[in-house]
Design a protein around this motif. Structure first.
Motif, short mmCIF file in Angstrom:
data_model
loop_
_atom_site.label_atom_id
_atom_site.label_comp_id
_atom_site.label_asym_id
_atom_site.label_seq_id
_atom_site.Cartn_x
_atom_site.Cartn_y
_atom_site.Cartn_z
N ASP A 1 7.06 3.31 1.32
CA ASP A 1 7.58 4.40 0.47
C ASP A 1 7.30 5.75 1.13
N ALA A 2 6.10 5.88 1.72
CA ALA A 2 5.76 7.14 2.38
C ALA A 2 6.69 7.39 3.57
N LEU A 3 7.06 6.32 4.28
CA LEU A 3 8.03 6.48 5.37
C LEU A 3 9.36 6.99 4.83
N ARG A 4 9.81 6.38 3.72
CA ARG A 4 11.10 6.80 3.13
C ARG A 4 11.03 8.26 2.69
N MET A 5 9.87 8.67 2.17
CA MET A 5 9.72 10.07 1.76
C MET A 5 9.79 11.01 2.96
N SER A 6 9.41 10.51 4.14
CA SER A 6 9.42 11.35 5.35
C SER A 6 10.76 11.26 6.09
N ASN A 7 11.76 10.66 5.45
CA ASN A 7 13.09 10.52 6.07
C ASN A 7 13.05 9.55 7.25
N ALA A 8 12.07 8.66 7.25
CA ALA A 8 11.99 7.66 8.32
C ALA A 8 12.48 6.34 7.71
N ASP A 9 13.65 5.90 8.15
CA ASP A 9 14.24 4.67 7.64
C ASP A 9 13.36 3.48 8.04
N PRO A 10 12.84 2.70 7.08
CA PRO A 10 11.96 1.57 7.43
C PRO A 10 12.60 0.57 8.38
N TYR B 1 12.54 2.27 11.72
CA TYR B 1 11.17 2.54 12.15
C TYR B 1 10.39 1.26 12.45
N THR C 1 0.83 -1.22 0.00
CA THR C 1 0.00 0.00 0.00
C THR C 1 0.87 1.27 0.00
N GLU C 2 2.14 1.12 -0.27
CA GLU C 2 3.10 2.22 -0.41
C GLU C 2 3.38 2.98 0.88
N GLN C 3 2.96 2.42 2.03
CA GLN C 3 3.24 3.12 3.30
C GLN C 3 4.73 3.13 3.61
#
Lengths: 247, 264
Positions: free
Chosen positions: B134-143, B146, B130-132
């Motif tokens: 990817d959204a984390l990566r866009m927010s500078n949150a390393d999966p 995180y 669901t691309e969440q």
């Protein structure tokens, strides 16, 4: 300016992009169109390092960014924000927490300071009053607005919208179109919009690029696209089931 | 080269290359996770939340399984002893050693692999499709930081706790069946004379190793999920198989190293 130069990308045996070259000028609203699975979203995800090409080059502001590391891409992602197709808000976080996340991660702001800034962004999209609601409490149109607020948190120069009006009612879709227009006029943001929505495309786009069979089939203004006599372009933009287009 | 020969070579080479890529990806993910932990990039509140999900929520499952295992083990061993030399003085001591060294950590590891491994793969896999992520990566949150770091710390700590709970439940169940079925007193059964620090270290090492391996292997299955709900289903199945297999392999390796290096 953004330049995609001869981008090739395959997933296993399936080639999605087969030598795509495309320029995006500063300040314009570029719509990337094509049938489902044509590779529109795949192409734009290369710009922000969510996907890496098999070959080709990507330039942003004259600098090549193709093979930056994940860490180096964080700087690019501060310039280029993305609104995902399904909004992708985090269900366990309130709306304001979703919008505050980039502030907390990119700038290491304290929760209270990040919340203040996030509330200001929610105000821009008319969602401040719902700041403490959870994503599950609101409809798709409102989620999209919050996703746009989150994308705007870092005041990006470029915003990628992945099918921003898909699944929205006409009123909500028109509001999203207005937001894209106002972004351009008020802040000079360059927008790349992946879309199938013809009303939105011809109402908002400065330029349209169509991907077909892994290549750019046409790249021009809405008037140039309308005037094209290419039977595939004609079939796609007139929404006809019969024609030469291979799906 | 004939086409038949190249087909054979491709048939052999493809799984080898695939296995090599998978091993390299997994090793990279382990490294990233441990580097993030070493740098102190840990969200304390999320670790506590994951400890509750991994540990507290697994207690009934682990307690019942280990109690039943303890009951069956004591019954079977006591039945065999009764047929040879009907002397139960060392029954409890041998049972304790077997539980601490082997059964409690490994059976608990398999339980956690099934329950927690599948949950981690399904949750992270859903976030990927669901691309969440990817959204984390866009927010500078390393999966990794995180999603994986809190789960790995929580699983490592709670595997040790669950193993202790498992030993206690298995011992109580074994004690009750020894008393009721074979007339062995509680005092005779609760015999710790075969247990030493090496046994505790071995059991603890196994529990810790399983706790570190399960979230990372399951997380890798989730992070590589592709293709909607079918992809999440595949990732979940892959996680259960891979984490269960990892528990068995780690058990073999740790036991082998312990025997070769420490002679026990």
């Amino acid at each position: 300016m953004i330049r995609f130069i001869d981008i090739h990308k395959a997933f296993g045996a399936r080639t999605v992009l087969d030598g795509v070259s495309l320029d995006v000028d500063t300040g314009e609203v570029l719509y990337i169109v094509g049938n489902s699975g044509a590779g529109k979203s795949v192409l734009v995800k290369h710009l922000i390092g969510l996907l890496r090409p098999d070959s080709g080059r990507i330039e942003l502001g004259g600098k090549e960014i193709t093979w930056l590391t994940e860490h180096e891409f964080y700087a690019v992602r501060m310039q280029c924000a993305m609104v995902f197709q399904n909004s992708t808000l985090f269900d366990a976080m309130t709306l304001v927490e979703n919008v505050a996340l980039p502030y907390r991660k990119h700038f290491a702001l304290k929760p209270a300071a990040a919340r203040e800034r996030a509330l200001a962004k929610l105000d821009l999209v008319g969602m401040r009053s719902a700041a403490d609601w959870l994503p599950g409490d609101i409809g798709d149109g409102l989620k999209k607005r919050v996703a746009i607020a989150r994308a705007l948190t870092l005041d990006p120069s470029y915003v990628i919208f992945d099918e921003p009006t898909t699944g929205l009612d006409p009123l909500a879709a028109a509001q999203v179109d207005d937001l894209i227009r106002s972004l351009k006029h008020d802040t000079g943001v360059t927008s790349i919009v992946v879309s199938h929505d013809l009303r939105s495309i011809f109402g908002v786009a400065d330029r349209i690029a169509m991907i077909y069979q892994g290549k750019i089939l046409i790249d021009g203004t809405p008037a140039e696209v309308r005037a094209s006599r290419d039977p595939i372009i004609d079939q796609f933009f007139n929404g006809r089931a019969d024609g030469p287009m291979k799906i | 080269m004939t086409s038949a020969a190249s087909r054979v070579l491709a048939g052999v080479g493809r799984p080898v290359v695939g296995a090599w890529r998978e091993a390299r990806g997994l090793a990279g993910l382990f490294l990233d996770t441990f580097v993030a932990v070493a740098r102190g990039r840990v969200r304390g509140r999320e670790v506590v939340h994951q400890m509750y999900l991994v540990g507290n929520k697994s207690v009934p499952f682990v307690a019942i399984t280990l109690a039943v295992l303890g009951l069956i083990s004591v019954f079977q061993v006591a039945t065999q002893i009764k047929q040879v030399i009907p002397d139960f003085t060392m029954l409890g001591a041998a049972f304790m050693q077997m539980m601490v060294r082997e059964f409690a950590p490994t059976i608990t590891g398999l339980m956690v692999a099934t329950r927690v491994g599948s949950g981690i793969a399904a949750e992270i896999g859903s976030m990927v499709v669901t691309e969440q992520v990817d959204a984390l990566r866009m927010s500078n949150a390393d999966p990794v930081e995180y999603l994986l770091v809190p789960r790995t710390i929580a699983a490592a700590v709670m595997m040790l706790m669950l193993t202790i709970v498992g030993i206690i439940c298995a011992t109580i169940a074994g004690m009750l069946i020894a008393r009721s079925g074979f007339d062995v007193s509680f005092k005779t059964f609760l015999n710790f004379q075969l247990l030493d620090a090496g046994d505790l270290a071995l059991g603890g090492t196994k529990a810790l190793a399983y706790g570190l391996a399960i979230p990372v292997i399951a997380g890798r299955a989730g992070l590589t999920a592709r293709g909607g709900s079918a992809g999440v289903g595949r990732a979940t199945t892959q996680a259960v198989v891979a984490t269960s297999f990892a528990v068995i392999v780690l058990d073999f390796v740790i036991s082998g190293v312990s025997y070769v290096v420490f002679g026990q």
